[in-house]
Design an enzyme around this catalytic site. Sequence first.
Site, PDB file in Angstrom:
ATOM      1  CB  SER A  16      -0.989   0.134   1.233  1.00  0.00           C
ATOM      2  OG  SER A  16      -0.251  -0.403   2.498  1.00  0.00           O
ATOM      3  CG  LEU A  17       0.495   4.330  -2.608  1.00  0.00           C
ATOM      4  CD1 LEU A  17      -0.559   5.105  -3.667  1.00  0.00           C
ATOM      5  CD2 LEU A  17       2.423   3.967  -3.064  1.00  0.00           C
ATOM      6  CE  LYS A  50      -3.598   6.676  -3.504  1.00  0.00           C
ATOM      7  NZ  LYS A  50      -4.603   6.722  -3.844  1.00  0.00           N
ATOM      8  NE  ARG A  71      -3.418  -3.312  -2.393  1.00  0.00           N
ATOM      9  CZ  ARG A  71      -3.511  -2.588  -1.340  1.00  0.00           C
ATOM     10  NH1 ARG A  71      -4.650  -2.485  -1.049  1.00  0.00           N
ATOM     11  NH2 ARG A  71      -2.178  -2.423  -0.346  1.00  0.00           N
ATOM     12  CD  GLU A 108      -5.868   2.545  -9.175  1.00  0.00           C
ATOM     13  OE1 GLU A 108      -4.900   0.933  -8.546  1.00  0.00           O
ATOM     14  OE2 GLU A 108      -5.965   2.726  -8.040  1.00  0.00           O
TER      15      GLU A 108
HETATM   16  O1  D41 Z   1      -2.032   5.827  -9.385  1.00  0.00           O
HETATM   17  C1  D41 Z   1      -2.026   4.903  -8.815  1.00  0.00           C
HETATM   18  N1  D41 Z   1      -3.392   4.089  -8.059  1.00  0.00           N
HETATM   19  C2  D41 Z   1      -0.896   3.620  -7.831  1.00  0.00           C
HETATM   20  C3  D41 Z   1      -1.400   3.081  -6.794  1.00  0.00           C
HETATM   21  C4  D41 Z   1      -0.317   4.606  -8.831  1.00  0.00           C
HETATM   22  N2  D41 Z   1       0.348   5.370  -9.266  1.00  0.00           N
HETATM   23  N3  D41 Z   1       0.903   3.786  -8.203  1.00  0.00           N
HETATM   24  C5  D41 Z   1       0.978   3.049  -6.742  1.00  0.00           C
HETATM   25  N4  D41 Z   1       2.292   2.437  -6.313  1.00  0.00           N
HETATM   26  C6  D41 Z   1       1.589   1.404  -5.365  1.00  0.00           C
HETATM   27  C7  D41 Z   1       3.258   0.924  -5.489  1.00  0.00           C
HETATM   28  C8  D41 Z   1       4.689   1.810  -5.177  1.00  0.00           C
HETATM   29  C9  D41 Z   1       2.726  -0.383  -3.951  1.00  0.00           C
HETATM   30  C10 D41 Z   1       3.315   0.212  -6.319  1.00  0.00           C
HETATM   31  C11 D41 Z   1       0.037   2.841  -6.335  1.00  0.00           C
HETATM   32  C12 D41 Z   1       0.203   1.466  -5.811  1.00  0.00           C
HETATM   33  N5  D41 Z   1       0.835   1.241  -5.452  1.00  0.00           N
HETATM   34  C13 D41 Z   1      -1.646   1.499  -4.518  1.00  0.00           C
HETATM   35  N6  D41 Z   1      -2.826   1.310  -5.386  1.00  0.00           N
HETATM   36  C14 D41 Z   1      -3.377   0.386  -4.485  1.00  0.00           C
HETATM   37  C15 D41 Z   1      -2.480   0.305  -3.525  1.00  0.00           C
HETATM   38  C16 D41 Z   1      -1.743   0.507  -3.566  1.00  0.00           C
END
Ligand code: D41
Length: 235
Positions: A16-17, A50, A71, A108
């Site tokens: 998670s972030l 994001k 996920r 996503e």
């Molecule tokens: O665009 C996103 N929602 C997004 C989610 C993103 N651009 N990068 C992400 N990177 C990660 C890691 C760094 C853990 C590989 C993520 C997510 N995680 C994420 N989305 C949902 C839980 C985590």
Amino acid sequence: ALAAFVAVRHELPMLSLDNVFSEEEFRGFDRRVRERLGEEGDITYCCEPKLDGVALSLLYEDGALVRGATRGDGASGEDITANVRTIASIPLRLLGEGWPQRLEVRGEVYMPRAGFEAFNRRALETEGKTFVNPRNAAAGSLRQLDSRITAQRPLEFCVYGAGVSSAALSGRQSQLLAQLRDWGLRCSPEVKVATGVAACLEYYAELLGRRARLPHDIDGIVFKVDSIALPERLG
Ligand code: D41
């Protein structure tokens, strides 16, 4: 239609972030990164919007999509391969050459605003009910046991990383995304590399200024240490 979804254990957990909510807190994050790496100079970050959707794992074997999974709680999710196969921006076969025999990509699934508005208008006319926001609409669309319903929903996919891979991938997040794009996976056009806190804050201000005009909702910006070896050292 399926009777139920089958559980999938992720070979590598889908992490998670962490959140920061102010410039102050972001500076603290950057400081901790530099301290833990023993780095005096500026850190290079890969800056990504994001996307406000549903995180997905896609497994490719010999270039063919063999499994799509949610996920879930990060350790295990649900096999939604049939639904994933109806999303036009998810390639059933990787393009080009040089992809690992076994490659998991992560990204996503989201519903762009225009598609959401159109879909909600129709849902109101035919069923008298609507979805609250594009994120709920995307999640609800992926949860369909009958993939013919998912196929009618305006879903899109953007890749944000890799999971298991039978061969080494690029050592930089930004280069990894460029490589995945060459293999036919969609990646956000808003991804940019920024060196140092000031450049990251500029990226933030610039995207925030255009947020309402983006074709999809975002619920933040993700800043990733661009060198992939380093986050592993950071834990
Ligand atoms: O665009 C996103 N929602 C997004 C989610 C993103 N651009 N990068 C992400 N990177 C990660 C890691 C760094 C853990 C590989 C993520 C997510 N995680 C994420 N989305 C949902 C839980 C985590």
